[in-house]
Design a protein around this motif. Sequence first.
Motif, PDB file in Angstrom:
ATOM      1  N   SER A  37      40.845  40.779  50.162  1.00  0.00           N
ATOM      2  CA  SER A  37      40.056  39.564  50.039  1.00  0.00           C
ATOM      3  C   SER A  37      38.609  40.001  49.812  1.00  0.00           C
ATOM      4  CB  SER A  37      40.191  38.761  51.330  1.00  0.00           C
ATOM      5  OG  SER A  37      39.264  37.720  51.336  1.00  0.00           O
ATOM      6  N   SER A  39      34.567  38.967  48.809  1.00  0.00           N
ATOM      7  CA  SER A  39      33.458  38.041  48.547  1.00  0.00           C
ATOM      8  C   SER A  39      32.434  38.804  47.734  1.00  0.00           C
ATOM      9  CB  SER A  39      32.814  37.564  49.847  1.00  0.00           C
ATOM     10  OG  SER A  39      33.718  36.754  50.563  1.00  0.00           O
ATOM     11  N   LEU A  72      41.305  38.915  35.316  1.00  0.00           N
ATOM     12  CA  LEU A  72      40.784  38.126  36.429  1.00  0.00           C
ATOM     13  C   LEU A  72      39.540  37.407  35.937  1.00  0.00           C
ATOM     14  CD1 LEU A  72      40.871  37.616  39.550  1.00  0.00           C
ATOM     15  CD2 LEU A  72      39.514  39.679  39.802  1.00  0.00           C
ATOM     16  N   SER A  73      39.417  36.142  36.272  1.00  0.00           N
ATOM     17  CA  SER A  73      38.265  35.384  35.796  1.00  0.00           C
ATOM     18  C   SER A  73      37.859  34.360  36.845  1.00  0.00           C
ATOM     19  CB  SER A  73      38.642  34.699  34.484  1.00  0.00           C
ATOM     20  OG  SER A  73      37.603  33.903  34.024  1.00  0.00           O
ATOM     21  N   LYS A  74      36.560  34.302  37.138  1.00  0.00           N
ATOM     22  CA  LYS A  74      36.016  33.334  38.102  1.00  0.00           C
ATOM     23  C   LYS A  74      34.778  32.703  37.506  1.00  0.00           C
ATOM     24  CE  LYS A  74      38.897  34.348  41.467  1.00  0.00           C
ATOM     25  NZ  LYS A  74      39.764  33.379  42.131  1.00  0.00           N
ATOM     26  N   PHE A  84      31.484  34.521  44.505  1.00  0.00           N
ATOM     27  CA  PHE A  84      32.833  34.443  43.949  1.00  0.00           C
ATOM     28  C   PHE A  84      33.787  34.954  45.012  1.00  0.00           C
ATOM     29  CE2 PHE A  84      30.257  35.118  40.073  1.00  0.00           C
ATOM     30  CZ  PHE A  84      30.627  33.993  39.360  1.00  0.00           C
ATOM     31  N   THR A  85      34.847  34.210  45.279  1.00  0.00           N
ATOM     32  CA  THR A  85      35.851  34.648  46.246  1.00  0.00           C
ATOM     33  C   THR A  85      37.081  35.105  45.474  1.00  0.00           C
ATOM     34  OG1 THR A  85      35.004  33.079  47.853  1.00  0.00           O
ATOM     35  CG2 THR A  85      37.213  33.978  48.245  1.00  0.00           C
ATOM     36  N   ILE A  86      37.420  36.368  45.655  1.00  0.00           N
ATOM     37  CA  ILE A  86      38.607  36.925  45.012  1.00  0.00           C
ATOM     38  C   ILE A  86      39.661  37.089  46.099  1.00  0.00           C
ATOM     39  CG2 ILE A  86      39.526  38.913  43.757  1.00  0.00           C
ATOM     40  CD1 ILE A  86      36.662  39.168  42.548  1.00  0.00           C
ATOM     41  N   ASP A  90      44.858  37.301  43.730  1.00  0.00           N
ATOM     42  CA  ASP A  90      44.229  37.523  42.432  1.00  0.00           C
ATOM     43  C   ASP A  90      44.459  38.947  41.916  1.00  0.00           C
ATOM     44  OD1 ASP A  90      43.115  34.964  42.154  1.00  0.00           O
ATOM     45  OD2 ASP A  90      41.329  35.514  43.281  1.00  0.00           O
ATOM     46  N   THR A  91      44.612  39.903  42.840  1.00  0.00           N
ATOM     47  CA  THR A  91      44.716  41.307  42.408  1.00  0.00           C
ATOM     48  C   THR A  91      46.074  41.944  42.660  1.00  0.00           C
ATOM     49  OG1 THR A  91      43.809  42.067  44.533  1.00  0.00           O
ATOM     50  CG2 THR A  91      42.234  41.753  42.724  1.00  0.00           C
ATOM     51  N   TYR A 101      34.386  45.039  34.083  1.00  0.00           N
ATOM     52  CA  TYR A 101      34.019  43.661  34.408  1.00  0.00           C
ATOM     53  C   TYR A 101      32.630  43.392  33.853  1.00  0.00           C
ATOM     54  CZ  TYR A 101      30.561  44.889  37.980  1.00  0.00           C
ATOM     55  OH  TYR A 101      29.438  45.372  38.617  1.00  0.00           O
TER      56      TYR A 101
END
Length: 131
Positions: A37, A39, A72-74, A84-86, A90-91, A101
């Motif tokens: 997770s 941030s 991955l896109s935010k 941005f919270t991943i 997502d991964t 990136y």
Amino acid sequence: EPHMQIDLVGVLESGGPRDVQVPANPRVALSVPQGTSLSLTIRVLRPSGQVVTGGTLDFTVKKKPSDSQKALSKSATCADPTTFTIAPADTKTLDAGAYVYDCWHTDAEGARNAVVPLSPFLLEMAATPAP
């Protein structure tokens, strides 16, 4: 689940003189374990040091710079800072390995500028939990 916090500074280039606090090169290599997770906070500065707010920030991870497909896109409204919270989901479906990136700012008029140019993004193998 493991949690990481990464703080980045993006620069909205204008060709103006640079304040001493503004990074000359906003590229930062990121290394993130699969399923973590994350941030990711980004403050966008003008070369003068003024904080940019408003408009949209897009954070994108791709396997190769030439890929049209995003791994991955935010997207978020540009704030001070933008977070941005991943999520682990997502991964965890992506293959571990080297990616790139970048982060782009789009203003209200639709002008797009890279605030963090293409930089390395390493997705590490998830640590195997101890038995």
